[in-house]
Write a protein that holds these residues in place. Sequence first.
Motif, PDB file in Angstrom:
ATOM      1  N   VAL A 163       0.479  21.721  55.922  1.00  0.00           N
ATOM      2  CA  VAL A 163      -0.018  22.175  57.224  1.00  0.00           C
ATOM      3  C   VAL A 163      -0.876  23.408  57.015  1.00  0.00           C
ATOM      4  N   TYR A 164      -2.005  23.413  57.644  1.00  0.00           N
ATOM      5  CA  TYR A 164      -2.904  24.562  57.577  1.00  0.00           C
ATOM      6  C   TYR A 164      -2.895  25.226  58.953  1.00  0.00           C
ATOM      7  N   TRP A 165      -2.452  26.495  58.988  1.00  0.00           N
ATOM      8  CA  TRP A 165      -2.348  27.234  60.244  1.00  0.00           C
ATOM      9  C   TRP A 165      -3.520  28.195  60.358  1.00  0.00           C
ATOM     10  N   ASP A 166      -4.101  28.218  61.510  1.00  0.00           N
ATOM     11  CA  ASP A 166      -5.194  29.151  61.770  1.00  0.00           C
ATOM     12  C   ASP A 166      -4.823  29.966  63.000  1.00  0.00           C
ATOM     13  N   ASN A 167      -4.610  31.255  62.792  1.00  0.00           N
ATOM     14  CA  ASN A 167      -4.198  32.139  63.879  1.00  0.00           C
ATOM     15  C   ASN A 167      -2.975  31.616  64.630  1.00  0.00           C
ATOM     16  N   GLY A 168      -2.017  31.100  63.879  1.00  0.00           N
ATOM     17  CA  GLY A 168      -0.747  30.710  64.488  1.00  0.00           C
ATOM     18  C   GLY A 168      -0.705  29.303  65.053  1.00  0.00           C
ATOM     19  N   PHE A 169      -1.779  28.560  64.917  1.00  0.00           N
ATOM     20  CA  PHE A 169      -1.778  27.184  65.416  1.00  0.00           C
ATOM     21  C   PHE A 169      -2.164  26.226  64.295  1.00  0.00           C
ATOM     22  N   ASN A 189       6.018  20.924  69.208  1.00  0.00           N
ATOM     23  CA  ASN A 189       6.515  21.887  70.198  1.00  0.00           C
ATOM     24  C   ASN A 189       5.426  22.347  71.147  1.00  0.00           C
ATOM     25  N   ALA A 190       4.218  22.065  70.825  1.00  0.00           N
ATOM     26  CA  ALA A 190       3.129  22.517  71.693  1.00  0.00           C
ATOM     27  C   ALA A 190       1.862  21.811  71.235  1.00  0.00           C
ATOM     28  N   ASP A 191       0.861  21.881  72.028  1.00  0.00           N
ATOM     29  CA  ASP A 191      -0.437  21.343  71.635  1.00  0.00           C
ATOM     30  C   ASP A 191      -1.493  22.397  71.966  1.00  0.00           C
ATOM     31  N   PRO A 192      -2.066  23.069  70.963  1.00  0.00           N
ATOM     32  CA  PRO A 192      -1.820  22.842  69.528  1.00  0.00           C
ATOM     33  C   PRO A 192      -0.446  23.339  69.081  1.00  0.00           C
ATOM     34  N   GLN A 193      -0.005  22.713  68.017  1.00  0.00           N
ATOM     35  CA  GLN A 193       1.295  22.996  67.433  1.00  0.00           C
ATOM     36  C   GLN A 193       1.431  24.458  66.994  1.00  0.00           C
ATOM     37  N   THR A 199      11.784  28.437  60.574  1.00  0.00           N
ATOM     38  CA  THR A 199      11.011  28.086  59.384  1.00  0.00           C
ATOM     39  C   THR A 199      10.351  29.340  58.805  1.00  0.00           C
ATOM     40  N   LEU A 200       9.953  29.239  57.541  1.00  0.00           N
ATOM     41  CA  LEU A 200       9.219  30.357  56.939  1.00  0.00           C
ATOM     42  C   LEU A 200       7.867  30.529  57.618  1.00  0.00           C
ATOM     43  N   ALA A 201       7.312  29.417  58.065  1.00  0.00           N
ATOM     44  CA  ALA A 201       6.002  29.478  58.723  1.00  0.00           C
ATOM     45  C   ALA A 201       6.057  30.388  59.950  1.00  0.00           C
ATOM     46  N   ALA A 202       7.221  30.416  60.591  1.00  0.00           N
ATOM     47  CA  ALA A 202       7.359  31.228  61.802  1.00  0.00           C
ATOM     48  C   ALA A 202       7.776  32.663  61.483  1.00  0.00           C
ATOM     49  N   PHE A 267      -1.831  12.703  67.840  1.00  0.00           N
ATOM     50  CA  PHE A 267      -1.650  14.066  67.339  1.00  0.00           C
ATOM     51  C   PHE A 267      -1.592  14.102  65.819  1.00  0.00           C
ATOM     52  N   ASP A 268      -1.295  12.970  65.230  1.00  0.00           N
ATOM     53  CA  ASP A 268      -1.158  12.933  63.781  1.00  0.00           C
ATOM     54  C   ASP A 268      -2.528  12.823  63.139  1.00  0.00           C
ATOM     55  N   SER A 269      -2.889  13.875  62.478  1.00  0.00           N
ATOM     56  CA  SER A 269      -4.249  13.920  61.970  1.00  0.00           C
ATOM     57  C   SER A 269      -4.382  13.257  60.608  1.00  0.00           C
ATOM     58  N   TYR A 270      -3.268  12.824  60.037  1.00  0.00           N
ATOM     59  CA  TYR A 270      -3.351  12.362  58.654  1.00  0.00           C
ATOM     60  C   TYR A 270      -4.399  11.267  58.466  1.00  0.00           C
ATOM     61  N   ASP A 271      -4.337  10.282  59.337  1.00  0.00           N
ATOM     62  CA  ASP A 271      -5.216   9.135  59.125  1.00  0.00           C
ATOM     63  C   ASP A 271      -6.689   9.524  59.162  1.00  0.00           C
TER      64      ASP A 271
END
Length: 280
Positions: A163-169, A189-193, A199-202, A267-271
Amino acid sequence: MPDAVDLDILRQMLPTTPYGKGVREIRQPVEFNDKAFEGMLARDPNDHDVWGIAYNGKARPERQRFTIAHELGHFILHRSQQQKFNCDKQSIHTGIDGLRAIERAADDFASNLLMPGDLLRNWISSQRIDLHVLSAIAKRFQVSFEALCIRFIKFTTQRAILVYWDNGFVKYEWRSSSAIKTRARIRRNADPQEPLPGTLAADAGVDQEWDGTEMSAAIWCPEEAPHMKLREFKHSYGARDRVLTLLLIESAEPRAWDRSWQDGDSFDSYDQFVSNGQLP
Ligand SMILES: [Zn+2]
């Protein structure tokens, strides 16, 4: 044999190979320093047998290298279609939405050239993965850490989510094929996530966790069984506004009976990224 491809030699050799048919020379890449500029490939208007490459000299060396590889991709794949390729930052590295097919193809070319899959697969399958290992591989390939992490997701057999977070999203999320097949997915949990509690991310008090911290997989992925574990890794970039999270989840049997992962989840950006896999 060095691990990193020598782009200078490749550029000089190309006109002597079938891939450079009809071309006498690809000139040595030149710097062009403009904020919005990433790279360019163009035919010399005065000498049609010659092509030239420009790159942003202010970019980090790994990024310059990726850009030059991308332009060589345009040269091999697309030069019969256009005389000139202007590749700005949006189109190369971040413009996932509306990324043109030829930009995507040039990115794929660059990834394959700079991070050969067979070599990467050997390295990542022969050792326990953590961010130290991935960083060392990035250095061997002379690519950015982020580009390597994305490539790792594409080639690992482990269940992994990046996951790549930019300014918390969340800006981008990639899942390995086994993560998709076993329906490992992050709790929304939100859009954007936003980062999930616990978690460590938080955790604003943790900038780096390169060794990985073990925790219950369900903290991140609600569909995981309670006994499943994952290791969470975190890398924060200088200004801390950009964070990379890697999750390595304990292995599980594919849920073959459940095909809902194929149905597409907006929401799943993988594809969207699976054929791209590049973001230095
Ligand atoms: Zn391009």
